[in-house]
Scaffold this active site. Structure first.
Site, short mmCIF file in Angstrom:
data_model
loop_
_atom_site.label_atom_id
_atom_site.label_comp_id
_atom_site.label_asym_id
_atom_site.label_seq_id
_atom_site.Cartn_x
_atom_site.Cartn_y
_atom_site.Cartn_z
N SER A 1 32.66 -5.74 5.27
CA SER A 1 31.50 -6.40 5.88
C SER A 1 31.96 -7.60 6.68
O SER A 1 32.57 -8.53 6.14
CB SER A 1 30.54 -6.86 4.78
N ASP B 1 9.77 0.87 4.68
CA ASP B 1 10.84 0.18 5.41
C ASP B 1 11.82 1.17 6.03
O ASP B 1 12.21 1.05 7.18
CB ASP B 1 11.59 -0.78 4.47
N THR C 1 0.84 -1.21 0.00
CA THR C 1 0.00 0.00 0.00
C THR C 1 0.87 1.26 0.00
O THR C 1 0.40 2.32 -0.38
CB THR C 1 -0.89 0.04 1.26
N ASP C 2 2.15 1.14 0.42
CA ASP C 2 2.95 2.37 0.61
C ASP C 2 3.16 3.12 -0.70
O ASP C 2 3.01 4.34 -0.76
CB ASP C 2 4.26 2.11 1.36
N ALA D 1 15.06 -12.05 3.70
CA ALA D 1 13.96 -12.70 4.41
C ALA D 1 12.76 -11.78 4.55
O ALA D 1 11.81 -12.09 5.25
CB ALA D 1 14.43 -13.16 5.78
N LEU E 1 12.77 -8.84 5.95
CA LEU E 1 12.80 -8.09 7.21
C LEU E 1 13.57 -6.77 7.05
O LEU E 1 13.98 -6.15 8.01
CB LEU E 1 13.41 -8.93 8.33
N SER E 2 13.76 -6.36 5.80
CA SER E 2 14.32 -5.05 5.47
C SER E 2 15.76 -4.85 5.92
O SER E 2 16.11 -3.79 6.45
CB SER E 2 13.46 -3.92 6.04
N SER F 1 18.02 -4.37 3.89
CA SER F 1 18.55 -3.31 3.02
C SER F 1 18.19 -1.93 3.54
O SER F 1 19.04 -1.03 3.57
CB SER F 1 18.11 -3.50 1.57
C1 GLA Z 1 9.01 -4.02 0.33
C2 GLA Z 1 9.19 -2.56 -0.02
C3 GLA Z 1 8.20 -1.69 0.77
C4 GLA Z 1 6.77 -2.21 0.61
C5 GLA Z 1 6.72 -3.71 0.87
C6 GLA Z 1 5.36 -4.30 0.54
O1 GLA Z 1 9.35 -4.25 1.66
O2 GLA Z 1 10.50 -2.13 0.28
O3 GLA Z 1 8.31 -0.34 0.35
O4 GLA Z 1 6.24 -1.87 -0.63
O5 GLA Z 1 7.67 -4.42 0.10
O6 GLA Z 1 4.41 -3.79 1.42
#
Ligand code: GLA
Length: 396
Positions: free
Chosen positions: A71, A175, A39-40, A126, A128-129, A131
């Site tokens: 790293s 994220d 949705t973002d 995974a 969980l962001s 990046s």
């Molecule tokens: C990834 C993207 C986010 C978002 C999600 C799905 O994590 O980086 O910006 O779009 O997918 O909700």
């Protein structure tokens, strides 16, 4: 999650760069999205929380025009000149950092050469962001090392642009926002159009609940290209709907009252748009339910979100669907869904703490039996966002 200590990072920094001293250490957490998926980038609503796992970077300016990266997780190094920032094929992890240097330059800042050592404890690939955690930590670290005054939201936008324009993933802002602005024991209810947000308390512990996160072990292989395709399909849906609903700018402007028009779109646009419209409504309902203490309703919304991501947005996969099914077979579990972009990565489940052992046992053994993959199960805390430690605190 066990806390990541800076000791090893500082030791490595001193061993690799003996003529320098780490001037600052920045931390960027990963995130788990509770509700509001895909949705973002439609100007909609999301409800993520930062977690107590993330990425840590120690750094110092080095008085040259060269940046040296190391790293610890990959045991790999990468160096580049500030006047020639180009993507690395050998070390894809370095591109998130390069993108941040490059984005500062694009905005007219003049980053200097620096030595950076990086370590993390957030699982990669995974969903969980990891990046965003890396980008946010890097942006905060560079702003600190150069004493640039940027507010948190500016750094969030810069980190997102680094990923959009340098790494080449057209991600939304969720994220990076969650990683920068997360708050302990809260989730962030964010309006991705206005960037207004509210930290909503998560009454998990007092209700005897936990958010269990299960890694399917399926790397999000398709995520990049399919993600960009979904984004394009949403834009196409807006173009067509604009003929019937004048003035709309994004799917955010399409409400439940317009679902009949959405359903008349050609497929797959109808399905894609229907997911976004109903998911935005679920975020609003979910936040209201949490504030009213109705965790059961929140759980049902998680289930509905998963069904919509599976059937309408088509970003789930067999393994994620299986994890959700298995979670819901455990007595007491209030809800479960995939989290993040999809095509692999993690699911979340709202589990009574007393049921956690049964949950782990059932999900682990059945998932492994049916897929041959051993799933990892985490229990993250809703954690504070990015922070930086500098100066005297580093010498202790
Ligand atoms: C990834 C993207 C986010 C978002 C999600 C799905 O994590 O980086 O910006 O779009 O997918 O909700």
């Amino acid at each position: 999650m066990a806390e990541l200590k800076a000791g090893r990072l500082l030791e490595e920094f001193r061993a690799r760069f003996p003529h320098s001293q780490p001037a600052a250490v920045a931390w960027g957490p990963g995130r788990v999205n509770l509700l509001g998926e895909h949705t973002d980038y439609n100007d909609g609503f999301v409800f993520p929380m930062a977690i107590d796992a993330g990425i840590q970077i120690a750094g110092a300016l080095n008085g040259t025009s060269q940046v040296n990266l190391y790293s610890l997780n990959y045991a790999a190094e990468e160096s580049f000149l500030l006047e020639e920032i180009a993507p690395s094929e050998k070390n894809p992890w370095a591109n998130y950092l390069k993108g941040v240097f490059w984005q500062f330059q694009k905005l007219g800042y003049k980053p200097q050469g620096a030595d950076l050592v990086i370590q993390g404890n957030v699982p990669q690939g995974a969903g969980l962001s990891s990046s965003a955690a890396l980008e946010v930590a890097a942006a905060l670290l560079l702003a600190t090392l150069h004493s640039w005054r940027l507010d948190a939201v500016d750094l969030v936008k810069l980190a997102q642009k680094a990923e959009n324009e340098f790494v080449g993933v057209a991600c939304g802002i969720m994220d990076q926002f969650a990683s920068m602005l997360g708050q302990e024991d809260h989730a962030l209810f964010l309006d991705c159009r206005t960037l207004d947000y509210e930290a909503v308390p998560l009454p998990l512990a007092e209700r005897g609940l936990a958010v269990a996160v299960v890694n399917s072990g399926v790397r999000r292989g398709l995520a990049g290209s399919e993600y960009n395709t979904r984004r394009r399909q949403c834009e196409e849906a807006v173009q067509l709907l604009r003929e019937r609903i004048p003035g709309i700018k994004a799917l955010r402007d399409v409400g439940a009252e317009h679902l009949n028009l959405v359903n008349e779109l050609p497929d797959p646009l109808a399905k894609r748009a229907r997911h976004v419209v109903t998911e935005n409504a679920r975020v609003l309902e979910g936040v209201a339910a949490l504030k009213a203490g109705d965790l059961e309703k929140f759980g049902r919304l998680l289930n509905a979100s998963h069904e919509s991501l599976r059937d309408d947005y088509e970003v789930s996969c067999r393994e994620l669907d299986l994890l959700v099914e298995l979670a819901l077979e455990v007595p007491g579990v209030l809800g479960s869904r995939m989290t993040g972009a999809g095509f692999g990565g993690c699911t979340i489940a709202l589990v009574p703490q007393t049921s956690l052992p049964a949950f782990k046992e059932h999900v682990q053994s059945e998932y492994q039996r049916r897929t041959g993959i051993e799933p990892e199960i985490f229990s993250f805390r809703p954690a504070p966002g990015a922070r930086v430690t500098a100066g005297a605190d580093l010498r202790s």
